[in-house]
Motif scaffolding. Structure first.
Motif, PDB file in Angstrom:
ATOM      1  N   UNK A  86      -1.984  43.490   7.379  1.00  0.00           N
ATOM      2  CA  UNK A  86      -1.543  42.105   7.344  1.00  0.00           C
ATOM      3  C   UNK A  86      -2.197  41.747   9.083  1.00  0.00           C
ATOM      4  N   UNK A  87      -3.137  40.967   8.975  1.00  0.00           N
ATOM      5  CA  UNK A  87      -3.999  40.558  10.022  1.00  0.00           C
ATOM      6  C   UNK A  87      -3.934  39.140  10.538  1.00  0.00           C
ATOM      7  N   UNK A  88      -3.953  38.842  11.335  1.00  0.00           N
ATOM      8  CA  UNK A  88      -4.155  37.055  11.251  1.00  0.00           C
ATOM      9  C   UNK A  88      -2.770  36.883  11.771  1.00  0.00           C
ATOM     10  N   UNK A  89      -2.246  35.577  12.469  1.00  0.00           N
ATOM     11  CA  UNK A  89      -1.626  34.653  12.254  1.00  0.00           C
ATOM     12  C   UNK A  89      -1.037  34.785  10.781  1.00  0.00           C
ATOM     13  N   UNK A  90       0.502  35.655  10.435  1.00  0.00           N
ATOM     14  CA  UNK A  90       0.218  35.267   8.626  1.00  0.00           C
ATOM     15  C   UNK A  90       1.856  35.609   8.957  1.00  0.00           C
ATOM     16  N   UNK A  91       2.334  34.492   7.775  1.00  0.00           N
ATOM     17  CA  UNK A  91       3.956  35.397   7.233  1.00  0.00           C
ATOM     18  C   UNK A  91       3.979  35.682   6.364  1.00  0.00           C
ATOM     19  N   UNK A  92       4.436  36.864   5.646  1.00  0.00           N
ATOM     20  CA  UNK A  92       4.603  36.940   4.217  1.00  0.00           C
ATOM     21  C   UNK A  92       6.083  37.799   4.114  1.00  0.00           C
TER      22      UNK A  92
END
Length: 546
Positions: A86-92
């Motif tokens: 996961x990379x960058x601003x993210x929400x999972x």
DNA sequence: GAATGCGGGTCAC
DNA sequence: GTGACCCGCATTC
């Protein structure tokens, strides 16, 4: 709280992309250390990558706004596929039963960070361990080791001599400064039947080696026939990618480490069983240009849920994903060890977009040839398929292809030390490797930037029968060679490649005394004597001997 | 031995 | 108050 009132539904790809654009915009709004009067990142003795474009943020298929710090996080019924990278601003949002999520796994080297919040586990990125001499392995790969999570172990790592014996460099940590000058942070939170993951920041460094490789090296530590760093990394990446493609169908019961070691031989006998659907989520290759089609969101989608779109649901996506991230292409300033198996494939970077169509045709031809050569039922054909069915945009051609490619990932993360990491061998026997072995093929097909991969094996290596690790490497070797042959056929001029071709008989040899577990990378004195040159050195006219 | 999770504590802003 | 970071401890592999 920003929970949408409408029921959670799976939005269109366009909406997803729009959201990603917003996410990327949000990431760009991050204040810099300067603006916050924060201390600037420590000066690095390591060569810094040139300004690199922001890698794509990982996508979530769940279109709902939430924040890890929300008092109440939304309840969802559909979950994201696990994403090691996961990379960058993210929400999972992962399913609560997702083993990787439960382990808070990540391909990145993340260490715990106390945020004084018992409900939220916070981790910060440790960066990557690089050679301060910026040496290159004969295959052009850079040294990018995984920093130890344990502080003590990490301190021991730093300052150690570069694993490349011919390099006088030292290993140094390149800290992650991808979050406004601070390390990228990951947040984990368990709520209900879901595990919420939020990442802040975009890694500004190469990926570390897969977690599993550390384990592999441990296994190898007592093995006098330990391979070179390059091979280790390559094979690790190979395994990494393969596991990626199999992740969804695996997850056997955990096996104690000792038992795993004992069972390795048995594992070799297992046949490669391609996953019907590979649910592993690579780094979503969204682009800020919003021009992407649904990378990885293959039309075939998942059979399990109309909402779930395995990013790697088809073999075709294998290399697209691999090639798309751009790590291997130097986009991020590093040429990571690549192999078609690698999580950091840079192979594709040797091609440009204008040539992609031609390449595809060539690849298809090559694929047909390969199919004729490869034995059936040993899994190798599976790999071949994944390798050669690359779409015209599959080979990375630069940042503009992010949208069509995805990142890969791995075995790393959670499974770095898990039995499953070593449980998904193809099972093909060494004989199959001979097809791609150096003994039968034209030398012209081998002397590529990665040719050393095919030279590292001790002639006596299989005298006692292949070990698990050996086959692991062999697998990587065979697979990589296959792609190397394709690359050779491309006849595309890349300076680095050209340099290699100027010495068609050059060969590299690796040796390891088994005493200090340090590897020699030597060029056969009987053949070419020209120093190995990296693309950079070629430009500058300075030879690099490591 | 190393990874991991947890938590106390400090420091800077 | 927040965030980053150090450290020690315990658990697990």
């Amino acid at each position: 709280m920003r929970i949408e009132q409408k029921p959670l539904t799976f939005q269109t790809v366009n909406l997803i992309e729009q959201n990603m654009v917003l996410n990327n915009m949000a990431s760009t709004m991050c204040l810099t250390p300067q603006s916050q009067n924060l201390p600037l990142p420590l000066p690095m003795s390591l060569p810094q990558p040139s300004p690199v474009p922001s890698p794509p943020a990982s996508k979530s298929r769940i279109q709902i706004e939430w924040d890890i710090n929300d008092t109440i996080v939304p309840t969802v019924s559909e979950f994201d596929d696990f994403n090691d990278w996961a990379n960058g601003h993210c929400r999972l949002i992962y399913a609560g039963h997702n083993e990787d999520a439960k382990k808070h796994a990540s391909g990145w080297a993340m260490r715990n960070t106390n945020n004084h919040n018992v409900n939220i586990l916070k981790k910060s990125c440790l960066g990557v361990l690089l050679c301060n001499a910026n040496c290159r392995l004969p295959n052009g790969a850079s040294v990018h080791l995984r920093p130890a999570i344990c502080d003590k172990a990490r301190r021991k790592q730093q300052g150690k001599q570069c694993p490349n014996r011919n390099c006088n460099g030292r290993l140094e940590i390149q800290p992650c400064r991808g979050h406004c000058g601070y390390p990228v942070t990951h947040f984990w939170r368990r709520a209900g039947n879901a595990i919420y993951f939020q990442a802040k920041g975009t890694h500004d460094h190469a990926r570390p080696e897969a977690k599993g490789s550390t384990e592999a090296r441990r296994l190898l530590a007592g093995n006098r026939r330990v391979r070179s760093l390059a091979v280790i990394l390559a094979s690790d990446a190979a395994l990494n990618d393969k596991l990626c493609s199999l992740r969804s169908s695996k997850r056997p019961m955990k096996t104690p480490r000792k038992q795993r070691a004992n069972n390795n031989t048995e594992l070799l006998q297992q046949n490669y069983q391609p996953a019907a659907t590979t649910a592993t989520a690579g780094v979503a290759a969204a682009t800020t240009t919003n021009t992407s089609t649904s990378f990885n969101q293959t039309p075939s989608s998942s059979s399990s849920s109309s909402f779930v779109t395995p990013q790697w649901s088809t073999a075709d996506g294998y290399y697209q994903q691999d090639a798309g991230l751009g790590y291997g292409s130097g986009i991020y300033g590093y040429d990571m060890l690549h192999s078609p198996l690698s999580t950091n494939s840079s192979t594709a970077s040797y091609y440009n977009a204008a040539e992609s169509q031609q390449q595809q045709q060539q690849q298809q031809q090559q694929h047909q040839q390969q199919q004729l050569l490869l034995p059936q039922g040993n899994g190798y054909d599976q790999l071949t398929t994944t390798t050669t069915t690359t779409t015209p945009v599959g080979y990375q051609t630069g940042m503009n292809l992010y949208e069509s490619c995805d990142d890969t990932s791995s075995l790393t993360s959670s499974s770095g030390y898990s039995s499953e990491d070593y449980s998904y061998f193809n099972g093909y026997v060494p004989q199959s490797l001979d097809l791609s072995g150096s003994s039968n093929a034209s030398p012209d097909n081998f002397y590529t930037p990665h040719s050393e991969i095919f030279s590292v094996f001790d002639p006596n290596i299989n005298s006692g029968g292949p070990s698990t690790v050996e086959l692991l490497y062999d697998e990587a070797t065979a697979y990589q060679q296959q792609t190397l042959q394709q690359q050779q056929q491309q006849q595309q001029s890349f300076s680095y490649q050209q340099q290699q071709q100027q010495h068609p008989t050059a060969d590299y040899y690796y040796s390891n005394t088994g005493v200090d577990n340090v590897w020699n990378i030597q060029m056969d004195a009987s053949v070419a004597t020209a120093p190995y040159q990296t693309p950079a050195s070629l430009e500058s006219g300075i030879g690099v001997f490591c």
